[in-house]
Design a protein around this motif. Structure first.
Motif, PDB file in Angstrom:
ATOM      1  N   GLY A  13      32.135  36.512  48.271  1.00 41.79           N
ATOM      2  CA  GLY A  13      31.816  35.192  48.810  1.00 41.79           C
ATOM      3  C   GLY A  13      32.410  34.974  50.192  1.00 41.79           C
ATOM      4  O   GLY A  13      31.708  34.624  51.152  1.00 41.79           O
ATOM      5  N   GLY A  14      33.717  35.201  50.317  1.00 42.76           N
ATOM      6  CA  GLY A  14      34.397  34.983  51.603  1.00 42.76           C
ATOM      7  C   GLY A  14      33.887  35.917  52.687  1.00 42.76           C
ATOM      8  O   GLY A  14      33.734  35.527  53.857  1.00 42.76           O
ATOM      9  N   GLU A  34      45.493  40.778  48.999  1.00 43.36           N
ATOM     10  CA  GLU A  34      45.706  42.219  48.826  1.00 43.36           C
ATOM     11  C   GLU A  34      46.034  42.843  50.176  1.00 43.36           C
ATOM     12  O   GLU A  34      45.649  42.328  51.228  1.00 43.36           O
ATOM     13  CB  GLU A  34      44.473  42.859  48.190  1.00 43.36           C
ATOM     14  N   ARG A  40      42.748  47.928  45.273  1.00 45.79           N
ATOM     15  CA  ARG A  40      42.271  47.825  43.886  1.00 45.79           C
ATOM     16  C   ARG A  40      40.865  48.427  43.829  1.00 45.79           C
ATOM     17  O   ARG A  40      40.060  48.186  44.738  1.00 45.79           O
ATOM     18  CB  ARG A  40      42.210  46.331  43.564  1.00 45.79           C
ATOM     19  N   LEU A  46      26.500  45.804  40.170  1.00 49.23           N
ATOM     20  CA  LEU A  46      25.972  44.445  40.264  1.00 49.23           C
ATOM     21  C   LEU A  46      24.485  44.556  40.532  1.00 49.23           C
ATOM     22  O   LEU A  46      24.076  45.376  41.368  1.00 49.23           O
ATOM     23  CB  LEU A  46      26.592  43.717  41.471  1.00 49.23           C
ATOM     24  N   LEU A 125      47.897  33.353  49.916  1.00 45.10           N
ATOM     25  CA  LEU A 125      48.165  31.922  50.100  1.00 45.10           C
ATOM     26  C   LEU A 125      49.120  31.439  49.018  1.00 45.10           C
ATOM     27  O   LEU A 125      48.862  31.638  47.825  1.00 45.10           O
ATOM     28  CB  LEU A 125      46.856  31.126  50.035  1.00 45.10           C
ATOM     29  N   ALA A 154      37.807  30.831  48.997  1.00 45.82           N
ATOM     30  CA  ALA A 154      36.940  31.886  48.430  1.00 45.82           C
ATOM     31  C   ALA A 154      37.852  32.800  47.631  1.00 45.82           C
ATOM     32  O   ALA A 154      37.658  34.004  47.589  1.00 45.82           O
ATOM     33  CB  ALA A 154      36.240  32.637  49.556  1.00 45.82           C
ATOM     34  N   GLY A 156      38.601  33.036  44.416  1.00 49.77           N
ATOM     35  CA  GLY A 156      38.326  33.437  43.050  1.00 49.77           C
ATOM     36  C   GLY A 156      38.836  32.496  41.959  1.00 49.77           C
ATOM     37  O   GLY A 156      39.156  31.324  42.197  1.00 49.77           O
ATOM     38  N   VAL A 293      33.829  28.346  47.793  1.00 47.55           N
ATOM     39  CA  VAL A 293      32.651  29.177  47.529  1.00 47.55           C
ATOM     40  C   VAL A 293      32.963  30.111  46.354  1.00 47.55           C
ATOM     41  O   VAL A 293      34.120  30.462  46.107  1.00 47.55           O
ATOM     42  CB  VAL A 293      32.196  30.037  48.749  1.00 47.55           C
ATOM     43  N   GLY A 305      24.828  37.233  34.865  1.00 42.13           N
ATOM     44  CA  GLY A 305      24.777  38.149  36.010  1.00 42.13           C
ATOM     45  C   GLY A 305      24.642  37.404  37.322  1.00 42.13           C
ATOM     46  O   GLY A 305      23.988  37.874  38.264  1.00 42.13           O
ATOM     47  N   ALA A 308      28.560  36.959  41.236  1.00 45.25           N
ATOM     48  CA  ALA A 308      28.655  37.580  42.560  1.00 45.25           C
ATOM     49  C   ALA A 308      27.466  37.184  43.425  1.00 45.25           C
ATOM     50  O   ALA A 308      27.607  36.937  44.635  1.00 45.25           O
ATOM     51  CB  ALA A 308      28.709  39.095  42.412  1.00 45.25           C
ATOM     52  N   ASN A 309      26.297  37.094  42.789  1.00 41.57           N
ATOM     53  CA  ASN A 309      25.102  36.668  43.529  1.00 41.57           C
ATOM     54  C   ASN A 309      25.295  35.270  44.117  1.00 41.57           C
ATOM     55  O   ASN A 309      24.987  35.016  45.285  1.00 41.57           O
ATOM     56  CB  ASN A 309      23.888  36.670  42.584  1.00 41.57           C
TER      57      ASN A 309
HETATM   58  C1  LIG Z   1      33.419  41.963  33.674  1.00 41.72           C
HETATM   59  C2  LIG Z   1      32.668  41.238  34.739  1.00 41.72           C
HETATM   60  C3  LIG Z   1      31.350  41.618  35.037  1.00 41.72           C
HETATM   61  C4  LIG Z   1      30.637  40.933  36.024  1.00 41.72           C
HETATM   62  N1  LIG Z   1      29.342  41.291  36.301  1.00 41.72           N
HETATM   63  C5  LIG Z   1      28.621  40.599  37.201  1.00 41.72           C
HETATM   64  C6  LIG Z   1      27.258  40.947  37.489  1.00 41.72           C
HETATM   65  O1  LIG Z   1      26.694  41.883  36.925  1.00 41.72           O
HETATM   66  N2  LIG Z   1      26.586  40.213  38.431  1.00 41.72           N
HETATM   67  C7  LIG Z   1      27.166  39.174  39.094  1.00 41.72           C
HETATM   68  O2  LIG Z   1      26.509  38.542  39.932  1.00 41.72           O
HETATM   69  N3  LIG Z   1      28.453  38.818  38.843  1.00 41.72           N
HETATM   70  C8  LIG Z   1      29.190  39.498  37.929  1.00 41.72           C
HETATM   71  N4  LIG Z   1      30.480  39.133  37.653  1.00 41.72           N
HETATM   72  C9  LIG Z   1      31.073  37.975  38.377  1.00 41.72           C
HETATM   73  C10 LIG Z   1      31.577  38.390  39.733  1.00 41.72           C
HETATM   74  O3  LIG Z   1      32.482  39.469  39.616  1.00 41.72           O
HETATM   75  C11 LIG Z   1      32.280  37.221  40.421  1.00 41.72           C
HETATM   76  O4  LIG Z   1      31.540  36.052  40.230  1.00 41.72           O
HETATM   77  C12 LIG Z   1      32.433  37.485  41.914  1.00 41.72           C
HETATM   78  O5  LIG Z   1      33.275  38.584  42.132  1.00 41.72           O
HETATM   79  C13 LIG Z   1      33.002  36.262  42.614  1.00 41.72           C
HETATM   80  O6  LIG Z   1      33.224  36.559  43.970  1.00 41.72           O
HETATM   81  P1  LIG Z   1      34.256  35.683  44.799  1.00 41.72           P
HETATM   82  O7  LIG Z   1      34.182  36.202  46.193  1.00 41.72           O
HETATM   83  O8  LIG Z   1      34.000  34.240  44.566  1.00 41.72           O
HETATM   84  O9  LIG Z   1      35.666  35.968  44.147  1.00 41.72           O
HETATM   85  P2  LIG Z   1      36.529  37.371  43.948  1.00 41.72           P
HETATM   86  O10 LIG Z   1      35.582  38.489  43.903  1.00 41.72           O
HETATM   87  O11 LIG Z   1      37.386  37.074  42.811  1.00 41.72           O
HETATM   88  O12 LIG Z   1      37.335  37.432  45.292  1.00 41.72           O
HETATM   89  C14 LIG Z   1      38.431  36.587  45.521  1.00 41.72           C
HETATM   90  C15 LIG Z   1      39.339  37.241  46.557  1.00 41.72           C
HETATM   91  O13 LIG Z   1      40.390  36.332  46.864  1.00 41.72           O
HETATM   92  C16 LIG Z   1      41.622  37.014  46.861  1.00 41.72           C
HETATM   93  N5  LIG Z   1      42.676  36.046  46.526  1.00 41.72           N
HETATM   94  C17 LIG Z   1      42.930  35.496  45.316  1.00 41.72           C
HETATM   95  N6  LIG Z   1      43.971  34.646  45.416  1.00 41.72           N
HETATM   96  C18 LIG Z   1      44.363  34.657  46.717  1.00 41.72           C
HETATM   97  C19 LIG Z   1      45.386  33.984  47.434  1.00 41.72           C
HETATM   98  N7  LIG Z   1      46.219  33.127  46.836  1.00 41.72           N
HETATM   99  N8  LIG Z   1      45.508  34.240  48.765  1.00 41.72           N
HETATM  100  C20 LIG Z   1      44.670  35.111  49.396  1.00 41.72           C
HETATM  101  N9  LIG Z   1      43.693  35.792  48.755  1.00 41.72           N
HETATM  102  C21 LIG Z   1      43.539  35.557  47.435  1.00 41.72           C
HETATM  103  C22 LIG Z   1      41.450  38.118  45.837  1.00 41.72           C
HETATM  104  O14 LIG Z   1      42.379  39.172  46.057  1.00 41.72           O
HETATM  105  C23 LIG Z   1      39.993  38.526  46.066  1.00 41.72           C
HETATM  106  O15 LIG Z   1      39.881  39.528  47.050  1.00 41.72           O
HETATM  107  C24 LIG Z   1      31.232  39.825  36.701  1.00 41.72           C
HETATM  108  C25 LIG Z   1      32.548  39.456  36.400  1.00 41.72           C
HETATM  109  C26 LIG Z   1      33.255  40.148  35.437  1.00 41.72           C
HETATM  110  C27 LIG Z   1      34.685  39.721  35.110  1.00 41.72           C
END
Ligand SMILES: Cc1cc2nc3c(=O)[nH]c(=O)nc-3n(C[C@H](O)[C@H](O)[C@H](O)COP(=O)(O)OP(=O)(O)OC[C@H]3O[C@@H](n4cnc5c(N)ncnc54)[C@H](O)[C@@H]3O)c2cc1C
Length: 373
Positions: A13-14, A34, A40, A46, A125, A154, A156, A293, A305, A308-309
Motif C-alpha cells: 500500500g505505502g 524494517e 523478512r 497473490l 514509528l 500504511a 499494516g 491505506v 483475496g 493486498a489488492n
Molecule cells: C496468510 C495470508 C494470505 C494472504 N493472501 C492474500 C491474497 O491472496 N491476496 C490479497 O490481496 N491479500 C492477501 N493477504 C492480505 C495481504 O497480505 C495484506 O492485506 C497486505 O499485505 C496489506 O498491505 P499493507 O501495505 O496495507 O500492509 P503490510 O503489507 O502489512 O505492510 C505494512 C508495512 O509497515 C511496516 N510497519 C509496521 N509497523 C510500522 C511502524 N511502527 N513503523 C514503520 N513501519 C511499520 C511493516 O514492516 C510493513 O513493511 C493475505 C494475508 C495473509 C496473512
C-alpha cells in the motif's frame, strides 16, 4: 510550498502510494520499521485483480513490468476432503484476469521504481502527535524524529497511526495459520506434492484445513489452519520446531498421510499467523492531515483475496486525489468516502468466506464458493 508527506510503512500500500505520487512529481518519504528490503521473506502468491490491484499498477506505470512477473499455470485450484478425495478441480487459465505473482517480486518491483532515498529503512514509528504550530511530529524507535504536514498510515495490522483516527483494534478471528513449506521441493513426499496439481490445494474440514501451493520451481509453501482459541495458539512451542509441528499435525488425526505430510515434513521455520480483522464497516471522522491505506484501515481475513489488492488500490487512489485536488482536506474526504464503501464490501465477503472455509459445512461450502466465483 509543497506539503511534506510522510508515509509510514513500505508494504504494498505505502509503496504504491509513493510511486504514484512520484509519477506525478509529488515527493513523499516512506518511513519503514524494517532495516532493509530483505529483512523478512515475503513469501506466498497473490492474484492481482483486474479491478483493483491491476488498476493500481497501471496508475503506477508498472503494469507491463508486472506482466513479466506473472506465473502462468499457478492459478489452478483444487479442493479435497480430509481423505484427499478431489471435490473440485479447476485447471490453470493462461488468460486469467487475476494472474498470480510472487509477493516478494511484486514488492521488489515497487521498491525499485522509487526515487533513491525515498524509503528510510530502520525507522519504526514509536509515537505520533499533532504539534501546536501545525503538522504532525513523528518519533521513531531509534530516537530520531521528523515533522510532516500529511501523514499516511500504511503500517499494516498494528498501525501506530490508526489511533489518531479511531480506537478500533483488530480482533482475533478464531482461526490461526501455521506456515508450512517444503523448500527442498519435498523429495521425501513426492506423492503429496503431486497431489497439489499445478497450483493450490485446499484440504478442508470443519475447524481445520491444509492449504499448499506448488511453485513452478517445485518448492511448496502453505499453511495449516486451525480454528482455535488464542490461548491454544500461544501454547504451541516452536522453540523446538519439529515438536511444535507434531503438535499441529496431531490436530489432523485421521487425515490422509498424503496431506499431513505437508505439516510433518515441513522444512521451514514454522510461523504462527493468527488471523485478525478490524470490525466490518469501520469508519472514522475526518482528522486533519491524517489517513490510512491498506490493512491499517481495513485489516480483513485473507479469504476474499482482497487485502493486498485493496492496499495497492487505496495507495493509487489516494495519490490521485492528492495530485488532483489542491485542498488537502477535500482530497482526503473524497478518498475516505470511497475507501469506506469498498473496504466494507470486501471485509464483509472476507468474514463470510472465512466461515465457509472452516465452518460446519466444509468442505462442501468451499466447493460451492468456487463453483459460484
Ligand atoms: C496468510 C495470508 C494470505 C494472504 N493472501 C492474500 C491474497 O491472496 N491476496 C490479497 O490481496 N491479500 C492477501 N493477504 C492480505 C495481504 O497480505 C495484506 O492485506 C497486505 O499485505 C496489506 O498491505 P499493507 O501495505 O496495507 O500492509 P503490510 O503489507 O502489512 O505492510 C505494512 C508495512 O509497515 C511496516 N510497519 C509496521 N509497523 C510500522 C511502524 N511502527 N513503523 C514503520 N513501519 C511499520 C511493516 O514492516 C510493513 O513493511 C493475505 C494475508 C495473509 C496473512
Amino acid at each position: 510550498m509543497q506539503k511534506t508527506i510522510a508515509i509510514v510503512g513500505a508494504g504494498l500500500g505505502g509503496l504504491t502510494l509513493a510511486r504514484v505520487l512520484q509519477a506525478h512529481g509529488v515527493a513523499a518519504t516512506i518511513y519503514e520499521g524494517e532495516t532493509s528490503a530483505t529483512t523478512r521473506t515475503q513469501g506466498g502468491l497473490l492474484d492481482l485483480h483486474e479491478e483493483t490491484g491491476q488498476v493500481a499498477l497501471r496508475a503506477a506505470g508498472l503494469h507491463d513490468e508486472f506482466l513479466t512477473l506473472v506465473r502462468p499455470g499457478e492459478d489452478a485450484k483444487r479442493v479435497v476432503d480430509r481423505h484427499g478425495t478431489i471435490l473440485f478441480d479447476m485447471p490453470a487459465d493462461p488468460g486469467s484476469a487475476r494472474p498470480e505473482v510472487d509477493r516478494g517480486e511484486l514488492r521488489r518491483l515497487l521498491i525499485d521504481s522509487l526515487a533513491p532515498g525515498t524509503i528510510r529503512w530502520g525507522h519504526k514509528l514509536a509515537s505520533i502527535r499533532r504539534c501546536v504550530e501545525g503538522g504532525l511530529d513523528l518519533t521513531f524507535a531509534d530516537g530520531s524524529a521528523t515533522r510532516a504536514d500529511i501523514v499516511i498510515g500504511a503500517d499494516g495490522a498494528w498501525s501506530k497511526v490508526r489511533p489518531l483516527l479511531t480506537p478500533a483494534k483488530p480482533l482475533y478471528s478464531g482461526t490461526c495459520f501455521i506456515e508450512i513449506a517444503l523448500a527442498s521441493g519435498g523429495q521425501d513426499c513426492r506423492a503429496s506434492v503431486a497431489a497439489i496439481g499445478s497450483g493450490t490445494l485446499m484440504a478442508v474440514a470443519p475447524g481445520k484445513g491444509i492449504i499448499a501451493h506448488r511453485y513452478a520451481d517445485g518448492c511448496v509453501l502453505g499453511y495449516a489452519a486451525l480454528n482455535k482459541p488464542e490461548g491454544w495458539v500461544r501454547s504451541i512451542d516452536f522453540g523446538d520446531p519439529s515438536a511444535g509441528l507434531r503438535q499441529v499435525a496431531d490436530e489432523f488425526d485421521g487425515w490422509s498421510p498424503l496431506l499431513t505430510a505437508f505439516v510433518t515434513q515441513s522444512d521451514a521455520e514454522p510461523w504462527l499467523r493468527p488471523i485478525y480483522a478490524l470490525p466490518v464497516g469501520l469508519k472514522w471522522d475526518r482528522v486533519p492531515g491524517v489517513t490510512l491505506v491498506g490493512d491499517a484501515g481495513h485489516l480483513m481475513s485473507p479469504f476474499a483475496g482482497e487485502g493486498a489488492n485493496l492496499a495497492m488500490y487505496d495507495g493509487a487512489d489516494l495519490a490521485s486525489k492528492l495530485v488532483e485536488q489542491p485542498d488537502i482536506e477535500v482530497a482526503l474526504t473524497s478518498y475516505e468516502e470511497r475507501l469506506f464503501l469498498r473496504s466494507n464490501d470486501a471485509a464483509g465477503r472476507s468474514a463470510k468466506n472465512l466461515e465457509n472455509f472452516f465452518g460446519r459445512e466444509a468442505p462442501q461450502s468451499v466447493v460451492t464458493l468456487f463453483d459460484h466465483s
